[in-house]
Write an enzyme that holds these catalytic residues in place. Sequence first.
Site, short mmCIF file in Angstrom:
data_model
loop_
_atom_site.label_atom_id
_atom_site.label_comp_id
_atom_site.label_asym_id
_atom_site.label_seq_id
_atom_site.Cartn_x
_atom_site.Cartn_y
_atom_site.Cartn_z
N LYS A 19 42.00 36.95 29.23
CA LYS A 19 40.55 36.92 29.00
C LYS A 19 39.99 38.34 28.85
O LYS A 19 39.22 38.61 27.94
CB LYS A 19 39.88 36.18 30.18
N SER A 20 40.38 39.23 29.75
CA SER A 20 39.84 40.60 29.71
C SER A 20 40.21 41.28 28.38
O SER A 20 39.38 41.96 27.77
CB SER A 20 40.41 41.42 30.87
N ARG A 119 23.92 36.97 39.11
CA ARG A 119 24.95 37.97 39.42
C ARG A 119 24.37 39.39 39.34
O ARG A 119 23.49 39.66 38.54
CB ARG A 119 26.15 37.77 38.48
N GLN A 166 34.50 45.96 35.23
CA GLN A 166 33.32 45.69 34.40
C GLN A 166 32.35 46.86 34.48
O GLN A 166 31.79 47.28 33.47
CB GLN A 166 32.66 44.38 34.84
N ASP A 312 40.75 37.91 41.00
CA ASP A 312 40.51 36.56 40.45
C ASP A 312 41.52 35.53 40.94
O ASP A 312 41.31 34.33 40.80
CB ASP A 312 40.53 36.60 38.91
N LYS A 339 31.12 36.65 42.43
CA LYS A 339 31.79 36.13 41.22
C LYS A 339 30.99 34.93 40.70
O LYS A 339 29.85 34.75 41.05
CB LYS A 339 33.24 35.76 41.55
N ARG A 343 32.84 32.95 46.16
CA ARG A 343 34.18 32.36 46.28
C ARG A 343 34.72 32.37 47.71
O ARG A 343 35.65 31.63 48.00
CB ARG A 343 35.16 33.04 45.31
N ARG A 385 37.57 28.93 38.27
CA ARG A 385 38.75 29.22 39.10
C ARG A 385 38.78 28.35 40.37
O ARG A 385 39.84 28.08 40.92
CB ARG A 385 38.82 30.71 39.43
C1 S3P Z 1 37.01 41.68 34.58
C2 S3P Z 1 36.89 42.35 35.76
C3 S3P Z 1 36.77 41.70 37.06
C4 S3P Z 1 37.22 40.23 36.99
C5 S3P Z 1 36.67 39.52 35.81
C6 S3P Z 1 37.09 40.21 34.52
C7 S3P Z 1 37.08 42.44 33.32
O1 S3P Z 1 35.44 41.74 37.48
O2 S3P Z 1 36.83 39.57 38.18
O3 S3P Z 1 37.12 38.19 35.77
O4 S3P Z 1 37.46 41.88 32.28
O5 S3P Z 1 36.77 43.64 33.35
P1 S3P Z 1 34.83 43.01 38.26
O6 S3P Z 1 34.99 44.18 37.38
O7 S3P Z 1 33.40 42.70 38.49
O8 S3P Z 1 35.63 43.10 39.53
#
Ligand code: S3P
Length: 425
Positions: A19-20, A119, A166, A312, A339, A343, A385
């Site tokens: 996904k990332s 969020r 993020q 995650d 999240k 969670r 999740r």
């Molecule tokens: C992600 C970073 C993570 C993760 C999210 C995807 C990303 O979040 O939990 O599912 O793609 O950079 P955080 O950066 O808020 O920890």
Amino acid sequence: MKFTHTSSLRGELTVPGDKSISHRSVMFGALADGLTEIHGFLQGADCLSTISCFSKMGISIENQGETVLVHGRGLHGLTAPDSVLDCGNSGTTTRLISGILSAQKFDTTLTGDASIQKRPMKRIIDPLSQMGAKIESVNGNGCAPLHITGSPLHGIHYNSPVASAQVKSSILLAGLYADGETRVTEPYISRDHSERMLSAFGADIHTEGTTAILQPAKQLYGQKIQVPGDISSAAFFIAAGLIVPDSEILIKNVGINPTRDGILRVCKAMNADVELLNVNTASGEPTADLLVRSGKLTGTAIEGAIIPTLIDELPVIAAMACYAEGTTVIRDAAELKVKESNRIAVMVENLTAMGADVTETEDGMIIHGGKPLHGAVIDSKKDHRIAMTFAVAALGASGETEILDADCVNISYPGFYGDLERLCK
Ligand code: S3P
């Protein structure tokens, strides 16, 4: 949707793309000159939100399913959208796109679903504002909707209070447009896909310890990207294969980037049998096939620097811990509270409903494993999740488990239930 005990899990599967990396492929491709060809793109709702946002800003994106073609228009090629950008349920879309939008020559408003609107966005508003960005939380609560007025930016050295990819990526993307060097230091290293990929796209970026250092960019160049399978999706099958006796599963082509592989290290600490085969590299990311065989698990402590590398996966690791002998302690994981749902609270409530011995703490939970679990009604809180975690937990429990809002798995893994059912023997 209802789930019951299964006697074993057997077979092979390939989980959907990471996904990332899928999000970043579209974003960086949009800002690059020329064509970006993405293979193995995750067709989950979150990544489709990213495609939709960039399409609204004039980027031609051909979504052919397995392959996505992004016709980049360069760093200054985005155009003003004619309506609000909808980031859906996706924190990655919201936070990363905010860094890009801060530097554009137009204004935008972005929003998302009920979960996104709760969020925390102050974590990006603060550093981006220090760079010169003008971002207003429309309801004044530090959350989306956000109104962003494009502005000239300057480089900063940001000491992030949280290890968050993020936050880091949002600042780095703004830094592409800044008038000087941008540095982001984290308390622990978070996933480094942005650093790896921006470098491949031609940006001048390197890391020193937990600091990412980026120079402003003149141009990025379209890339061909092979997205590996998402270890965060593979995690549900790793756990299922370990929990259900007499199981053997081969999960093919999984990304095992060291900033994402904490679950593999926890499996080792729990004495689980997870073997890495065909270790390889695809588009600058390490990959492997994971051979998972069930066996006795033991409790462990999960804390400190490993937390961002399995953030995650913690829900499904907590479920695994219920099937282990002894105590598992999860600490330093307060990020779980912000999240898609809280969670920590949601895991403790639902595991307790299934008969587990689990206690909520300020920044994690304590699980005394070995108590048999029974079926229950599980409120997923529309958190993908959580729904997948309890579909897995149910496979080792007595009786029937009903998961509410089970279709939320479409956020990251549309074919999840079909894949799980196929392996149940
Ligand atoms: C992600 C970073 C993570 C993760 C999210 C995807 C990303 O979040 O939990 O599912 O793609 O950079 P955080 O950066 O808020 O920890």
